[in-house]
Motif scaffolding. Structure first.
Motif, PDB file in Angstrom:
ATOM      1  N   ALA A   1      33.378  44.504  39.040  1.00 30.37           N
ATOM      2  CA  ALA A   1      33.760  44.718  37.635  1.00 30.37           C
ATOM      3  C   ALA A   1      32.795  43.995  36.696  1.00 30.37           C
ATOM      4  O   ALA A   1      32.410  44.542  35.656  1.00 30.37           O
ATOM      5  CB  ALA A   1      35.186  44.244  37.401  1.00 30.37           C
ATOM      6  N   ALA A   2      32.393  42.782  37.063  1.00 40.67           N
ATOM      7  CA  ALA A   2      31.464  42.028  36.221  1.00 40.67           C
ATOM      8  C   ALA A   2      30.100  42.721  36.149  1.00 40.67           C
ATOM      9  O   ALA A   2      29.457  42.733  35.097  1.00 40.67           O
ATOM     10  CB  ALA A   2      31.301  40.608  36.755  1.00 40.67           C
ATOM     11  N   LEU A   3      29.667  43.308  37.268  1.00 41.85           N
ATOM     12  CA  LEU A   3      28.378  44.008  37.261  1.00 41.85           C
ATOM     13  C   LEU A   3      28.427  45.274  36.418  1.00 41.85           C
ATOM     14  O   LEU A   3      27.432  45.676  35.831  1.00 41.85           O
ATOM     15  CB  LEU A   3      27.958  44.381  38.683  1.00 41.85           C
ATOM     16  CG  LEU A   3      27.472  43.253  39.565  1.00 41.85           C
ATOM     17  CD1 LEU A   3      27.078  43.801  40.933  1.00 41.85           C
ATOM     18  CD2 LEU A   3      26.297  42.539  38.933  1.00 41.85           C
ATOM     19  N   ASN A   4      29.589  45.894  36.359  1.00 39.32           N
ATOM     20  CA  ASN A   4      29.718  47.161  35.643  1.00 39.32           C
ATOM     21  C   ASN A   4      30.362  47.002  34.275  1.00 39.32           C
ATOM     22  O   ASN A   4      30.774  47.984  33.676  1.00 39.32           O
ATOM     23  CB  ASN A   4      30.528  48.145  36.487  1.00 39.32           C
ATOM     24  CG  ASN A   4      29.775  48.538  37.727  1.00 39.32           C
ATOM     25  OD1 ASN A   4      28.678  49.056  37.640  1.00 39.32           O
ATOM     26  ND2 ASN A   4      30.347  48.266  38.890  1.00 39.32           N
ATOM     27  N   ALA A   5      30.426  45.778  33.769  1.00 42.34           N
ATOM     28  CA  ALA A   5      31.058  45.509  32.480  1.00 42.34           C
ATOM     29  C   ALA A   5      30.281  46.128  31.322  1.00 42.34           C
ATOM     30  O   ALA A   5      30.819  46.350  30.266  1.00 42.34           O
ATOM     31  CB  ALA A   5      31.215  44.012  32.264  1.00 42.34           C
ATOM     32  N   GLY A   6      29.044  46.400  31.511  1.00 44.58           N
ATOM     33  CA  GLY A   6      28.238  46.989  30.439  1.00 44.58           C
ATOM     34  C   GLY A   6      26.894  46.310  30.382  1.00 44.58           C
ATOM     35  O   GLY A   6      26.723  45.182  30.857  1.00 44.58           O
ATOM     36  N   PRO A   7      25.941  46.976  29.800  1.00 47.92           N
ATOM     37  CA  PRO A   7      24.607  46.391  29.731  1.00 47.92           C
ATOM     38  C   PRO A   7      24.575  45.216  28.765  1.00 47.92           C
ATOM     39  O   PRO A   7      25.308  45.187  27.778  1.00 47.92           O
ATOM     40  CB  PRO A   7      23.738  47.544  29.219  1.00 47.92           C
ATOM     41  CG  PRO A   7      24.686  48.411  28.465  1.00 47.92           C
ATOM     42  CD  PRO A   7      26.014  48.278  29.167  1.00 47.92           C
TER      43      PRO A   7
ATOM     44  N   VAL B   1      23.578  38.920  41.634  1.00 51.21           N
ATOM     45  CA  VAL B   1      22.891  40.069  41.033  1.00 51.21           C
ATOM     46  C   VAL B   1      23.014  39.914  39.525  1.00 51.21           C
ATOM     47  O   VAL B   1      24.134  39.789  39.003  1.00 51.21           O
ATOM     48  CB  VAL B   1      23.535  41.398  41.477  1.00 51.21           C
ATOM     49  CG1 VAL B   1      22.843  42.578  40.816  1.00 51.21           C
ATOM     50  CG2 VAL B   1      23.515  41.540  42.978  1.00 51.21           C
ATOM     51  N   ARG B   2      21.894  39.918  38.823  1.00 56.30           N
ATOM     52  CA  ARG B   2      21.877  39.780  37.364  1.00 56.30           C
ATOM     53  C   ARG B   2      22.745  38.624  36.876  1.00 56.30           C
ATOM     54  O   ARG B   2      23.490  38.733  35.906  1.00 56.30           O
ATOM     55  CB  ARG B   2      22.326  41.091  36.703  1.00 56.30           C
ATOM     56  CG  ARG B   2      21.389  42.246  36.952  1.00 56.30           C
ATOM     57  CD  ARG B   2      21.711  43.441  36.071  1.00 56.30           C
ATOM     58  NE  ARG B   2      23.080  43.871  36.142  1.00 56.30           N
ATOM     59  CZ  ARG B   2      23.513  44.941  36.818  1.00 56.30           C
ATOM     60  NH1 ARG B   2      22.666  45.686  37.463  1.00 56.30           N
ATOM     61  NH2 ARG B   2      24.785  45.271  36.811  1.00 56.30           N
ATOM     62  N   GLY B   3      22.670  37.508  37.589  1.00 55.59           N
ATOM     63  CA  GLY B   3      23.392  36.312  37.175  1.00 55.59           C
ATOM     64  C   GLY B   3      24.853  36.256  37.593  1.00 55.59           C
ATOM     65  O   GLY B   3      25.557  35.313  37.248  1.00 55.59           O
ATOM     66  N   VAL B   4      25.332  37.238  38.325  1.00 55.23           N
ATOM     67  CA  VAL B   4      26.726  37.275  38.778  1.00 55.23           C
ATOM     68  C   VAL B   4      26.732  37.082  40.290  1.00 55.23           C
ATOM     69  O   VAL B   4      26.022  37.785  41.002  1.00 55.23           O
ATOM     70  CB  VAL B   4      27.398  38.624  38.415  1.00 55.23           C
ATOM     71  CG1 VAL B   4      28.832  38.651  38.894  1.00 55.23           C
ATOM     72  CG2 VAL B   4      27.308  38.899  36.931  1.00 55.23           C
TER      73      VAL B   4
ATOM     74  N   ALA C   1      39.083  40.482  48.942  1.00 55.38           N
ATOM     75  CA  ALA C   1      38.949  41.797  48.308  1.00 55.38           C
ATOM     76  C   ALA C   1      39.015  41.659  46.787  1.00 55.38           C
ATOM     77  O   ALA C   1      38.283  42.328  46.052  1.00 55.38           O
ATOM     78  CB  ALA C   1      40.038  42.740  48.812  1.00 55.38           C
ATOM     79  N   ALA C   2      39.880  40.748  46.317  1.00 52.31           N
ATOM     80  CA  ALA C   2      39.992  40.539  44.870  1.00 52.31           C
ATOM     81  C   ALA C   2      38.695  39.972  44.298  1.00 52.31           C
ATOM     82  O   ALA C   2      38.269  40.362  43.198  1.00 52.31           O
ATOM     83  CB  ALA C   2      41.156  39.608  44.562  1.00 52.31           C
ATOM     84  N   ALA C   3      38.047  39.065  45.035  1.00 51.99           N
ATOM     85  CA  ALA C   3      36.775  38.504  44.572  1.00 51.99           C
ATOM     86  C   ALA C   3      35.705  39.595  44.504  1.00 51.99           C
ATOM     87  O   ALA C   3      34.901  39.635  43.568  1.00 51.99           O
ATOM     88  CB  ALA C   3      36.330  37.374  45.484  1.00 51.99           C
ATOM     89  N   LEU C   4      35.705  40.489  45.486  1.00 52.60           N
ATOM     90  CA  LEU C   4      34.742  41.593  45.480  1.00 52.60           C
ATOM     91  C   LEU C   4      35.015  42.521  44.302  1.00 52.60           C
ATOM     92  O   LEU C   4      34.075  42.965  43.622  1.00 52.60           O
ATOM     93  CB  LEU C   4      34.790  42.366  46.800  1.00 52.60           C
ATOM     94  CG  LEU C   4      33.814  43.523  46.945  1.00 52.60           C
ATOM     95  CD1 LEU C   4      32.368  43.061  46.777  1.00 52.60           C
ATOM     96  CD2 LEU C   4      34.000  44.210  48.289  1.00 52.60           C
ATOM     97  N   ASP C   5      36.283  42.784  44.022  1.00 55.08           N
ATOM     98  CA  ASP C   5      36.627  43.618  42.860  1.00 55.08           C
ATOM     99  C   ASP C   5      36.156  42.970  41.561  1.00 55.08           C
ATOM    100  O   ASP C   5      35.622  43.651  40.673  1.00 55.08           O
ATOM    101  CB  ASP C   5      38.134  43.874  42.808  1.00 55.08           C
ATOM    102  CG  ASP C   5      38.615  44.794  43.911  1.00 55.08           C
ATOM    103  OD1 ASP C   5      37.781  45.528  44.500  1.00 55.08           O
ATOM    104  OD2 ASP C   5      39.831  44.786  44.197  1.00 55.08           O
ATOM    105  N   ARG C   6      36.362  41.652  41.428  1.00 54.89           N
ATOM    106  CA  ARG C   6      35.912  40.952  40.220  1.00 54.89           C
ATOM    107  C   ARG C   6      34.392  40.997  40.094  1.00 54.89           C
ATOM    108  O   ARG C   6      33.843  41.190  39.010  1.00 54.89           O
ATOM    109  CB  ARG C   6      36.381  39.493  40.244  1.00 54.89           C
ATOM    110  CG  ARG C   6      37.863  39.322  40.007  1.00 54.89           C
ATOM    111  CD  ARG C   6      38.239  37.863  39.800  1.00 54.89           C
ATOM    112  NE  ARG C   6      38.020  37.042  40.988  1.00 54.89           N
ATOM    113  CZ  ARG C   6      38.918  36.830  41.942  1.00 54.89           C
ATOM    114  NH1 ARG C   6      40.110  37.381  41.869  1.00 54.89           N
ATOM    115  NH2 ARG C   6      38.626  36.038  42.962  1.00 54.89           N
ATOM    116  N   PHE C   7      33.695  40.839  41.219  1.00 55.19           N
ATOM    117  CA  PHE C   7      32.234  40.884  41.220  1.00 55.19           C
ATOM    118  C   PHE C   7      31.741  42.254  40.759  1.00 55.19           C
ATOM    119  O   PHE C   7      30.873  42.358  39.886  1.00 55.19           O
ATOM    120  CB  PHE C   7      31.719  40.578  42.631  1.00 55.19           C
ATOM    121  CG  PHE C   7      30.245  40.747  42.798  1.00 55.19           C
ATOM    122  CD1 PHE C   7      29.355  39.784  42.359  1.00 55.19           C
ATOM    123  CD2 PHE C   7      29.727  41.870  43.412  1.00 55.19           C
ATOM    124  CE1 PHE C   7      27.986  39.934  42.520  1.00 55.19           C
ATOM    125  CE2 PHE C   7      28.368  42.033  43.589  1.00 55.19           C
ATOM    126  CZ  PHE C   7      27.502  41.067  43.140  1.00 55.19           C
TER     127      PHE C   7
END
Length: 100
Positions: A65-71, A39-42, A57-63
């Motif tokens: 977090a990366a999507l919600n890091a900011g625009p 999604v959006r390059g992630v 679960a940790a990989a899902l959390d990182r994913f």
């Protein structure tokens, strides 16, 4: 990346999705799409084990977090011809003022 996922204890991707409160109601195909296309390059970190797609679960959390890091910063719109002429004229006046 695979070594880190193996150390985190991979589980089938559907089970990983059900274990996270944010994704427990998602269709497992959604997590599969996140791992394959992203999604959006992630992309969701995953690995193939015996024909099954696994993640943690940790990989899902990182994913997430990366999507919600900011625009991402929006690319600036190209200048119109009138804006380019004004900027060129202003630069020319500045150069004349400096004696260049």
């Amino acid at each position: 990346m695979s070594a880190a996922l193996i150390a985190e204890g991979p589980r089938p991707i559907a089970a990983v999705g059900r274990s996270n409160p944010a994704t427990k109601n998602l269709n497992p195909r959604t997590l599969l799409r996140w791992a394959q296309r992203g999604v959006r390059g992630v992309k969701l970190e995953s690995l193939q084990v015996g024909g099954r797609l696994m993640s943690t679960a940790a990989a899902l959390d990182r994913f997430l977090a990366a999507l919600n890091a900011g625009p991402e910063p929006a690319p600036s719109a190209p200048r119109s011809p009138a804006e380019r002429r004004r900027a060129s004229a202003a630069a020319g006046e500045e150069l004349e003022r400096l004696g260049v």
